[in-house]
Design an enzyme around this catalytic site. Structure first.
Site, PDB file in Angstrom:
ATOM      1  N   CYS A   1      -4.649  -1.700  15.098  1.00 20.02           N
ATOM      2  CA  CYS A   1      -5.668  -2.590  15.637  1.00 20.02           C
ATOM      3  C   CYS A   1      -6.474  -1.892  16.732  1.00 20.02           C
ATOM      4  O   CYS A   1      -6.043  -0.923  17.336  1.00 20.02           O
ATOM      5  CB  CYS A   1      -5.087  -3.880  16.190  1.00 20.02           C
ATOM      6  SG  CYS A   1      -4.051  -4.786  15.034  1.00 20.02           S
TER       7      CYS A   1
ATOM      8  N   ARG B   1      -8.463   2.211  13.240  1.00 18.28           N
ATOM      9  CA  ARG B   1      -7.181   1.702  13.743  1.00 18.28           C
ATOM     10  C   ARG B   1      -6.770   0.397  13.070  1.00 18.28           C
ATOM     11  O   ARG B   1      -5.677  -0.124  13.327  1.00 18.28           O
ATOM     12  CB  ARG B   1      -7.273   1.483  15.255  1.00 18.28           C
ATOM     13  CG  ARG B   1      -7.486   2.742  16.052  1.00 18.28           C
ATOM     14  CD  ARG B   1      -7.638   2.418  17.521  1.00 18.28           C
ATOM     15  NE  ARG B   1      -6.412   1.882  18.085  1.00 18.28           N
ATOM     16  CZ  ARG B   1      -5.503   2.582  18.736  1.00 18.28           C
ATOM     17  NH1 ARG B   1      -5.673   3.876  18.909  1.00 18.28           N
ATOM     18  NH2 ARG B   1      -4.430   2.021  19.231  1.00 18.28           N
TER      19      ARG B   1
ATOM     20  N   TRP C   1      -5.359  -4.836  12.035  1.00 15.78           N
ATOM     21  CA  TRP C   1      -4.431  -4.375  11.007  1.00 15.78           C
ATOM     22  C   TRP C   1      -3.348  -5.433  10.932  1.00 15.78           C
ATOM     23  O   TRP C   1      -2.592  -5.643  11.879  1.00 15.78           O
ATOM     24  CB  TRP C   1      -3.841  -3.015  11.383  1.00 15.78           C
ATOM     25  CG  TRP C   1      -2.961  -2.432  10.333  1.00 15.78           C
ATOM     26  CD1 TRP C   1      -3.336  -1.700   9.241  1.00 15.78           C
ATOM     27  CD2 TRP C   1      -1.527  -2.505  10.288  1.00 15.78           C
ATOM     28  NE1 TRP C   1      -2.231  -1.320   8.512  1.00 15.78           N
ATOM     29  CE2 TRP C   1      -1.111  -1.801   9.129  1.00 15.78           C
ATOM     30  CE3 TRP C   1      -0.552  -3.100  11.100  1.00 15.78           C
ATOM     31  CZ2 TRP C   1       0.230  -1.664   8.772  1.00 15.78           C
ATOM     32  CZ3 TRP C   1       0.784  -2.975  10.743  1.00 15.78           C
ATOM     33  CH2 TRP C   1       1.161  -2.265   9.595  1.00 15.78           C
TER      34      TRP C   1
ATOM     35  N   ASN D   1      -2.990  -6.249  20.639  1.00 12.69           N
ATOM     36  CA  ASN D   1      -2.326  -5.260  19.792  1.00 12.69           C
ATOM     37  C   ASN D   1      -0.840  -5.332  20.078  1.00 12.69           C
ATOM     38  O   ASN D   1      -0.440  -5.446  21.240  1.00 12.69           O
ATOM     39  CB  ASN D   1      -2.807  -3.842  20.092  1.00 12.69           C
ATOM     40  CG  ASN D   1      -4.232  -3.600  19.652  1.00 12.69           C
ATOM     41  OD1 ASN D   1      -4.839  -4.423  18.989  1.00 12.69           O
ATOM     42  ND2 ASN D   1      -4.766  -2.444  20.025  1.00 12.69           N
ATOM     43  N   GLY D   2      -0.012  -5.195  19.041  1.00  7.63           N
ATOM     44  CA  GLY D   2       1.427  -5.231  19.237  1.00  7.63           C
ATOM     45  C   GLY D   2       2.057  -6.374  18.476  1.00  7.63           C
ATOM     46  O   GLY D   2       1.435  -6.994  17.605  1.00  7.63           O
TER      47      GLY D   2
ATOM     48  N   GLU E   1       4.438  16.854   2.207  1.00  7.80           N
ATOM     49  CA  GLU E   1       3.147  16.504   2.779  1.00  7.80           C
ATOM     50  C   GLU E   1       2.097  16.329   1.686  1.00  7.80           C
ATOM     51  O   GLU E   1       1.245  15.432   1.770  1.00  7.80           O
ATOM     52  CB  GLU E   1       2.714  17.585   3.776  1.00  7.80           C
ATOM     53  CG  GLU E   1       1.288  17.458   4.283  1.00  7.80           C
ATOM     54  CD  GLU E   1       0.977  16.120   4.923  1.00  7.80           C
ATOM     55  OE1 GLU E   1      -0.214  15.776   4.987  1.00  7.80           O
ATOM     56  OE2 GLU E   1       1.910  15.414   5.367  1.00  7.80           O
TER      57      GLU E   1
ATOM     58  N   LYS F   1      -0.117  12.902   1.103  1.00 11.45           N
ATOM     59  CA  LYS F   1      -1.577  12.834   1.091  1.00 11.45           C
ATOM     60  C   LYS F   1      -2.084  12.152  -0.170  1.00 11.45           C
ATOM     61  O   LYS F   1      -2.988  11.316  -0.125  1.00 11.45           O
ATOM     62  CB  LYS F   1      -2.170  14.236   1.177  1.00 11.45           C
ATOM     63  CG  LYS F   1      -2.193  14.817   2.564  1.00 11.45           C
ATOM     64  CD  LYS F   1      -3.224  14.098   3.442  1.00 11.45           C
ATOM     65  CE  LYS F   1      -3.115  14.598   4.869  1.00 11.45           C
ATOM     66  NZ  LYS F   1      -1.900  14.145   5.548  1.00 11.45           N
TER      67      LYS F   1
ATOM     68  N   GLU G   1      -1.318   8.284  -0.206  1.00 15.65           N
ATOM     69  CA  GLU G   1      -1.915   7.432   0.812  1.00 15.65           C
ATOM     70  C   GLU G   1      -3.415   7.254   0.643  1.00 15.65           C
ATOM     71  O   GLU G   1      -3.960   6.225   1.072  1.00 15.65           O
ATOM     72  CB  GLU G   1      -1.581   7.918   2.220  1.00 15.65           C
ATOM     73  CG  GLU G   1      -2.212   9.198   2.665  1.00 15.65           C
ATOM     74  CD  GLU G   1      -1.760   9.603   4.060  1.00 15.65           C
ATOM     75  OE1 GLU G   1      -1.157   8.787   4.775  1.00 15.65           O
ATOM     76  OE2 GLU G   1      -1.999  10.768   4.439  1.00 15.65           O
TER      77      GLU G   1
ATOM     78  N   HIS H   1      18.664  18.054 -11.310  1.00 17.12           N
ATOM     79  CA  HIS H   1      19.759  17.141 -10.981  1.00 17.12           C
ATOM     80  C   HIS H   1      19.312  15.684 -11.057  1.00 17.12           C
ATOM     81  O   HIS H   1      19.810  14.844 -10.298  1.00 17.12           O
ATOM     82  CB  HIS H   1      20.322  17.465  -9.598  1.00 17.12           C
ATOM     83  CG  HIS H   1      20.981  18.800  -9.513  1.00 17.12           C
ATOM     84  ND1 HIS H   1      22.126  19.122 -10.205  1.00 17.12           N
ATOM     85  CD2 HIS H   1      20.631  19.934  -8.832  1.00 17.12           C
ATOM     86  CE1 HIS H   1      22.473  20.373  -9.953  1.00 17.12           C
ATOM     87  NE2 HIS H   1      21.579  20.889  -9.111  1.00 17.12           N
TER      88      HIS H   1
ATOM     89  N   LYS I   1      -4.724   4.429  11.557  1.00 15.69           N
ATOM     90  CA  LYS I   1      -4.553   5.768  12.102  1.00 15.69           C
ATOM     91  C   LYS I   1      -3.424   5.849  13.115  1.00 15.69           C
ATOM     92  O   LYS I   1      -2.588   6.740  13.055  1.00 15.69           O
ATOM     93  CB  LYS I   1      -5.873   6.218  12.750  1.00 15.69           C
ATOM     94  CG  LYS I   1      -5.849   7.620  13.329  1.00 15.69           C
ATOM     95  CD  LYS I   1      -5.700   8.658  12.231  1.00 15.69           C
ATOM     96  CE  LYS I   1      -5.809  10.062  12.769  1.00 15.69           C
ATOM     97  NZ  LYS I   1      -5.539  11.065  11.710  1.00 15.69           N
TER      98      LYS I   1
END
Length: 606
Positions: A2, A27, A73, A99-100, A480, A484, A487, A503, A601
């Site tokens: 947020c 954000r 968010w 926020n939170g 990584e 990428k 996402e 395996h 982010k």
């Protein structure tokens, strides 16, 4: 998560709030809203979707000079207008952005409902607006303090009262909040990106701290209403650093900024005389550093994966046991904090909540913790004992690229520094130092040859699922790479150690399951090629990210070739094609590359 903005001063607040929200949209971008206090009371406008939709919904005449805004968010409740911030009290007097997460919101909601309050949203934030409005305190500051005494959780709050339009009251606990100092105007934000067009002087609130902001100044105080002392600091981010500069997306811009960013993180840190790295920011002398017998690296998401790469570098060069762990799990497993372990936390934003909580756990138990952080003045940067700034510059795209590369380089510097304090010879130190000096130019060479990735993206974009495989140094690259792709393209991707393919995961290989194999020129290249042959034997499409010197034999695979560096540093370069591939695939599929769904982010909630 947020984004919060606030303004109070001599200009109309709405345009400044909208500009700030646009800067902070990375954000959180499920919904957005603003509340502005004018001569006729508070005007609140909220919209589901992006800030541009909010802007188009604003009244033509919105002239109030004090206001707050928020881009969301979602945590509590879906992305609908009723759940968008700001939230208001029943009488419309109090407006709050937050926020939170308020942990005891459900219980407080039940108490308020029983007392006759009617809720209009599913959010935890609305509880705060009602608590402040129902306080009998004489001032807005006292009402906010009374409300905070009833809640538990994390928060960054901005509270507006139409009966006191000359002020905004702020509070912080576990989520960042910054005051921007202007000329007869003051600004508020959860990120400096929202402030850079208006000021370069900011004040970072500390946890447990509150502030009253007026057009002419600010006052900070603690939960006991006792004054605290905060001096403004200068920020170095320029407005032009936050522009697209002709690129289609921020992610593409930031990928192409990597050669310059890499040069920045290395600048002034390579000591040719002693073939080591100069890391004065660690705050540890050689005797203290030699006293550590283990290194523990903590990060989340991509920072965790690059931490695995860093652990390998430290073991290779310093011969000290090192490992990486997800910071989100660390404090909940009752970790044993050892006095001879150096703890390293990694975060681009410096505000990652899970990582910040890990810092608290380490410090509470007497451990020594340093940070690898990009944002100067961020929460983690201020709470660790020392560290390494990344100097990657602002990173806007949710998917990290240049900051990730600089994290890897920071770990290479740390590993070289530790190695030279132990048994790494001068000649070996010189070898790594020369390799680091070649990195920026080699990054540029990869980007100049990005066309080899674009052709492969056409095929990967058709897949429903993709394997990434790598071994030892190549495994963090594979992890990584899978991160990428999933996402930003929304294609399912999983990473496995190449040796583990037989395996179990090999059962999934077929004509429709591409495998991207990381095959560097090292002591395991023959074994990696043999594993790739097992994929082809089951008719699985194969892409090799490799070096020109690797003999792929009879492999009928497409390949992406990167320049060769020293074996310890090769993973840094091998990662770049995975960034380009994910980007190209996401563009082909028509996705919003910079703002992937369900993500944000800076993850400032657990």
């Amino acid at each position: 998560m947020c984004g919060i903005v606030g303004y109070i001063g001599h200009q109309p607040a709405a345009p400044i709030l909208i500009e700030g929200l646009t800067r902070l949209e990375y954000r959180g971008y499920d919904s957005a809203g603003i509340a502005v206090v004018g001569s006729k009371g508070t005007t609140t406008v909220r919209q589901v979707g992006r800030v541009r939709q909010l802007e188009s919904a604003l009244p033509k005449r919105l002239t109030g000079k004090a206001g707050i805004g928020h881009t969301r968010w979602a945590t509590h409740g879906p992305a609908v207008e009723e759940n968008a911030h700001p939230h208001r009290s029943e009488d419309g007097r109090i407006s709050v952005v937050h926020n939170g997460i308020i942990d005891n919101a459900a219980g407080l909601r039940a108490q308020l409902t029983e007392a006759g309050v009617t809720f209009t949203s599913d959010t935890d934030t609305e509880v705060i607006a009602h608590l402040v409005a129902r306080s009998a305190a004489a001032t807005l500051e006292e009402a906010v303090l009374e409300a905070l005494g009833k809640i538990t959780g994390t928060y960054a709050l901005a509270v507006l009262d139409e009966q006191h339009p000359d002020r905004i009251v702020l509070a912080r606990s576990g989520s960042p909040l910054i005051i921007g100092i202007g000329d007869k105007e003051m600004l508020v934000a959860s990120d400096v990106a929202a402030l850079v067009r208006h000021t370069n002087q900011v004040v970072h609130l500390e946890d447990g701290e509150l502030a009253t902001v007026t057009a002419t100044g600010f006052r900070t105080f603690d939960r006991g209403n006792s004054p605290t002392s905060r001096e403004p600091v200068e920020i170095s981010v320029a407005a032009e650093d936050l522009e697209l500069s002709g690129y289609e997306h921020y992610m593409l811009k930031e990928i192409h900024e990597q050669p310059e960013a890499a040069a920045m993180v290395l600048r002034g840190r390579l000591d040719e005389r002693f073939a080591t790295a100069r890391l004065d920011g660690l705050g540890l002398d050689p005797r203290e550093l030699r006293g550590f017998r283990r290194v523990k690296i903590l990060g989340c998401g991509s920072a965790y994966y690059v931490g695995q790469l860093g652990a390998q570098l430290i073991e290779d060069l310093a011969r000290i046991p090192a490992d990486a762990e997800a910071a989100s799990e660390f404090r909940y497993r009752q970790p044993i904090i050892e006095p001879d372990t150096l703890y390293v936390v990694v975060s681009q934003s410096g505000e990652t909540a899970d990582t910040a909580f890990a810092v608290e756990e380490i410090k509470r138990k007497g451990g020594r913790v340093i940070g690898v952080v990009n944002v100067v003045g961020s929460t983690i940067a201020r709470t660790v004992h020392g560290g390494i700034y990344l100097h990657a510059g602002p990173e806007i795209s949710v998917a990290s690229t240049k900051a990730l590369t600089n994290m890897a380089l920071a770990f290479a510097l740390l590993a070289l520094h530790l190695g030279r304090l132990h048994d790494l010879s001068h000649a070996e130190g010189e070898r790594i130092l020369r390799g680091l000096q070649r990195i920026p130019g080699q990054l540029q060479a990869i980007l100049d040859d990005a066309g080899q990735v674009a052709a492969l993206a056409q095929e990967i974009a058709k897949a429903r699922s993709v394997f990434y495989i790598g071994r030892v140094r190549g495994y963090p690259v594979a992890r990584e790479g899978a991160q990428k792709l999933k996402e930003i393209s929304y294609i399912h991707a999983e990473a496995y150690q190449t040796s583990e393919l037989k395996h179990g995961p090999l059962a999934l290989i077929d004509e429709e399951m591409p495998t991207i194999a990381v095959i560097p020129d090292d002591m395991l290249s023959d074994r990696n090629v043999a594993a790739a042959e097992q994929v082809l034997a089951r008719k699985g499409p194969l892409v090799a990210i490799t070096h020109e010197s690797v003999d792929l034999g009879h492999l009928k695979a497409q390949s992406i070739v990167v320049p060769k560096n020293e074996p310890e540093l090769d993973p840094i370069l091998l990662t770049i094609p995975t960034q380009l591939l994910a980007y190209q695939v996401a563009v082909l599929l028509g996705h919003d590359v910079d703002k992937p769904r369900n993500l944000a982010k800076s993850v400032t909630v657990e």
